[in-house]
Design a protein around this motif. Structure first.
Motif, PDB file in Angstrom:
ATOM      1  N   GLY A 139       0.780  -1.231   0.000  1.00 39.31           N
ATOM      2  CA  GLY A 139       0.000   0.000   0.000  1.00 39.31           C
ATOM      3  C   GLY A 139       0.804   1.268   0.000  1.00 39.31           C
ATOM      4  N   THR A 140       2.110   1.203  -0.231  1.00 35.58           N
ATOM      5  CA  THR A 140       2.950   2.404  -0.255  1.00 35.58           C
ATOM      6  C   THR A 140       2.670   3.250  -1.483  1.00 35.58           C
ATOM      7  N   ILE A 141       2.383   2.610  -2.611  1.00 35.77           N
ATOM      8  CA  ILE A 141       1.993   3.334  -3.819  1.00 35.77           C
ATOM      9  C   ILE A 141       0.621   2.843  -4.269  1.00 35.77           C
ATOM     10  N   ASP A 142      -0.031   3.675  -5.094  1.00 39.93           N
ATOM     11  CA  ASP A 142      -1.382   3.345  -5.566  1.00 39.93           C
ATOM     12  C   ASP A 142      -1.372   2.655  -6.924  1.00 39.93           C
ATOM     13  N   ILE A 143      -0.506   3.141  -7.803  1.00 44.82           N
ATOM     14  CA  ILE A 143      -0.547   2.723  -9.204  1.00 44.82           C
ATOM     15  C   ILE A 143       0.878   2.517  -9.702  1.00 44.82           C
ATOM     16  N   GLY A 144       1.057   1.562 -10.590  1.00 47.71           N
ATOM     17  CA  GLY A 144       2.355   1.336 -11.213  1.00 47.71           C
ATOM     18  C   GLY A 144       2.257   1.387 -12.718  1.00 47.71           C
ATOM     19  N   PHE A 145       3.356   1.822 -13.353  1.00 45.52           N
ATOM     20  CA  PHE A 145       3.496   1.738 -14.798  1.00 45.52           C
ATOM     21  C   PHE A 145       4.703   0.850 -15.065  1.00 45.52           C
ATOM     22  N   LEU A 146       4.475  -0.283 -15.675  1.00 48.46           N
ATOM     23  CA  LEU A 146       5.595  -1.167 -15.953  1.00 48.46           C
ATOM     24  C   LEU A 146       5.242  -2.126 -17.079  1.00 48.46           C
ATOM     25  N   VAL A 147       6.137  -3.097 -17.262  1.00 43.84           N
ATOM     26  CA  VAL A 147       5.993  -4.045 -18.360  1.00 43.84           C
ATOM     27  C   VAL A 147       5.394  -5.337 -17.826  1.00 43.84           C
ATOM     28  N   THR A 148       4.404  -5.849 -18.518  1.00 40.47           N
ATOM     29  CA  THR A 148       3.704  -7.060 -18.126  1.00 40.47           C
ATOM     30  C   THR A 148       3.871  -8.110 -19.231  1.00 40.47           C
ATOM     31  N   PRO A 149       3.487  -9.355 -18.959  1.00 36.20           N
ATOM     32  CA  PRO A 149       2.772  -9.855 -17.776  1.00 36.20           C
ATOM     33  C   PRO A 149       3.686 -10.108 -16.595  1.00 36.20           C
ATOM     34  N   LEU A 150       3.106  -9.952 -15.402  1.00 39.69           N
ATOM     35  CA  LEU A 150       3.836 -10.181 -14.156  1.00 39.69           C
ATOM     36  C   LEU A 150       3.519 -11.546 -13.549  1.00 39.69           C
ATOM     37  N   ASN A 151       2.301 -12.028 -13.805  1.00 41.82           N
ATOM     38  CA  ASN A 151       1.855 -13.303 -13.233  1.00 41.82           C
ATOM     39  C   ASN A 151       1.854 -13.268 -11.705  1.00 41.82           C
ATOM     40  N   GLU A 152       1.367 -12.144 -11.153  1.00 37.56           N
ATOM     41  CA  GLU A 152       1.238 -11.972  -9.702  1.00 37.56           C
ATOM     42  C   GLU A 152      -0.253 -11.981  -9.359  1.00 37.56           C
ATOM     43  N   SER A 153      -0.680 -12.908  -8.515  1.00 40.34           N
ATOM     44  CA  SER A 153      -2.101 -13.071  -8.241  1.00 40.34           C
ATOM     45  C   SER A 153      -2.737 -11.851  -7.583  1.00 40.34           C
ATOM     46  N   ALA A 154      -1.963 -11.084  -6.812  1.00 36.20           N
ATOM     47  CA  ALA A 154      -2.514  -9.937  -6.091  1.00 36.20           C
ATOM     48  C   ALA A 154      -2.516  -8.660  -6.924  1.00 36.20           C
ATOM     49  N   ILE A 155      -1.982  -8.718  -8.135  1.00 34.81           N
ATOM     50  CA  ILE A 155      -1.828  -7.525  -8.962  1.00 34.81           C
ATOM     51  C   ILE A 155      -2.744  -7.596 -10.177  1.00 34.81           C
ATOM     52  N   LYS A 156      -3.475  -6.505 -10.404  1.00 34.22           N
ATOM     53  CA  LYS A 156      -4.335  -6.393 -11.586  1.00 34.22           C
ATOM     54  C   LYS A 156      -3.586  -5.626 -12.663  1.00 34.22           C
ATOM     55  N   GLU A 157      -3.575  -6.157 -13.882  1.00 30.84           N
ATOM     56  CA  GLU A 157      -2.851  -5.558 -14.998  1.00 30.84           C
ATOM     57  C   GLU A 157      -3.834  -4.984 -16.017  1.00 30.84           C
ATOM     58  N   ILE A 158      -3.607  -3.743 -16.443  1.00 32.69           N
ATOM     59  CA  ILE A 158      -4.430  -3.105 -17.466  1.00 32.69           C
ATOM     60  C   ILE A 158      -3.520  -2.721 -18.624  1.00 32.69           C
ATOM     61  N   PRO A 159      -3.390  -3.579 -19.650  1.00 33.71           N
ATOM     62  CA  PRO A 159      -2.505  -3.256 -20.782  1.00 33.71           C
ATOM     63  C   PRO A 159      -2.909  -1.951 -21.447  1.00 33.71           C
ATOM     64  N   VAL A 160      -1.912  -1.121 -21.788  1.00 35.79           N
ATOM     65  CA  VAL A 160      -2.166   0.185 -22.389  1.00 35.79           C
ATOM     66  C   VAL A 160      -1.636   0.265 -23.821  1.00 35.79           C
ATOM     67  N   PHE A 161      -0.408  -0.192 -24.042  1.00 35.93           N
ATOM     68  CA  PHE A 161       0.125  -0.196 -25.404  1.00 35.93           C
ATOM     69  C   PHE A 161       1.250  -1.212 -25.525  1.00 35.93           C
ATOM     70  N   TYR A 162       1.672  -1.438 -26.761  1.00 34.38           N
ATOM     71  CA  TYR A 162       2.692  -2.437 -27.075  1.00 34.38           C
ATOM     72  C   TYR A 162       3.841  -1.727 -27.793  1.00 34.38           C
ATOM     73  N   GLU A 163       4.961  -1.608 -27.072  1.00 37.07           N
ATOM     74  CA  GLU A 163       6.072  -0.796 -27.572  1.00 37.07           C
ATOM     75  C   GLU A 163       7.143  -1.672 -28.215  1.00 37.07           C
TER      76      GLU A 163
END
Length: 309
Positions: A139-163
């Motif tokens: 809970g230290t941060i609210d939102i992350g911007f990174l590269v997925t997939p992470l395959n982490e059960s507690a993390i929700k991923e919202i794909p934005v673009f493909y670079e």
């Protein structure tokens, strides 16, 4: 005990008639009768005196109904609060973003986002992927911007673009004679990569199909900067892979070559903890980014995606 059962006894108290109460609750009369009886059995008291006409609550039933009304009011208020929080576009939000994305993505979308959302304050930190995952979970941060997939059960991923990854070459390199590159033509011993801990390093090595990286160009350089690697290449030291957003047409176009289809890309996503409810902020960030980046980066077809690890 369920909220639905509480709604049934409140409706039954209001209409004092099983059929009318059932119609008001959009259920069948037998179903309403059964659920009221189940509630009475669970709490161990009779809520209604069925021998009286019209139907009357018992003395203790009156108290139960009063508390049921209170619980339903509070439940409604809670739902309204959550809906407001989901839709609200105001407040402070802490964002973590990986270093290989921050200098290229933030300048593109941040001015427009802040202009369109003046009641939002963003606190932005550059963090590596493992740090973003950890801080989302605690809970230290609210939102992350990174590269997925992470395959982490507690993390929700919202794909934005493909670079896409591009090959960045020194002037007069033999590969500049090629219009498009094949990944298998790369020599891992010539490829400059980022230091350990950067997901971009792992993706670059995956493209080269090299599990371990060992330098044979005369030195080892532990860098966390794509710009530093580009500068080395510009001065004739090896070549490297760069994300497309890092390429400036006026300065870099003579150094880059694309790969043949399917292009290797990194999937860039907004990530949040699975319990995060501020959907409006997530959607607004995604929409703003997709407005400003090149449209070709929104296509996820005919590409090769790489895991960050």
């Amino acid at each position: 005990m369920t909220l639905q059962q509480l709604e049934y006894i409140v409706s039954l108290d209001e209409y004092r008639h099983y059929v009318t109460a059932a119609e008001h609750c959009f259920v069948s009369q037998p179903n309403l009768t059964m659920q009221v009886k189940k509630l009475e059995d669970e709490i161990g008291v009779r809520i209604f005196d069925r021998d009286k006409k019209p139907l009357q609550p018992t003395e203790i039933g009156k108290e139960v109904i009063i508390r049921a009304r209170q619980i339903l009011r509070e439940s409604k208020q809670l739902k309204e609060f959550v809906n407001h929080e989901k839709e609200s576009m105001e407040g402070e939000f802490t964002i973590g973003i990986i270093p290989t994305l921050a200098p290229y993505l933030l300048p593109q979308f941040l001015p427009l986002f802040m202009k369109e959302n003046p009641s939002v304050h963003l606190k932005i930190q550059e963090l590596q992927t493992s740090q973003i995952i950890s801080q989302l979970e605690n809970g230290t941060i609210d939102i992350g911007f990174l590269v997925t997939p992470l395959n982490e059960s507690a993390i929700k991923e919202i794909p934005v673009f493909y670079e896409p990854f591009l090959l960045y070459l020194p002037e007069n390199h033999r590969f500049l004679n090629e219009k498009l590159m094949l990944a298998e033509d790369l020599d891992p011993s010539e490829v400059l990569v980022l230091e350990e801990g950067h997901c971009f390093r792992e993706q670059a090595l995956a493209i080269c199909k090299e599990a371990k990286y060992g330098s044979s160009i005369g030195f080892d350089y532990q860098s966390g900067s794509i710009e530093a690697l580009k500068s080395l290449v510009q001065n004739g030291v090896g070549y490297t892979l760069v994300p497309e957003l890092s390429v400036r047409d006026d300065l870099d176009s003579v150094h880059v070559r694309r790969f043949t289809n399917p292009e290797p890309v990194r999937e860039v996503s907004i990530v949040v903890h699975s319990s995060y409810i501020k959907e409006s902020v997530i959607n607004r960030l995604k929409d703003t980014i997709q407005k400003v980046i090149p449209g070709r980066l929104l296509e996820g077809q005919a590409v090769v995606k790489f895991d960050w690890k």
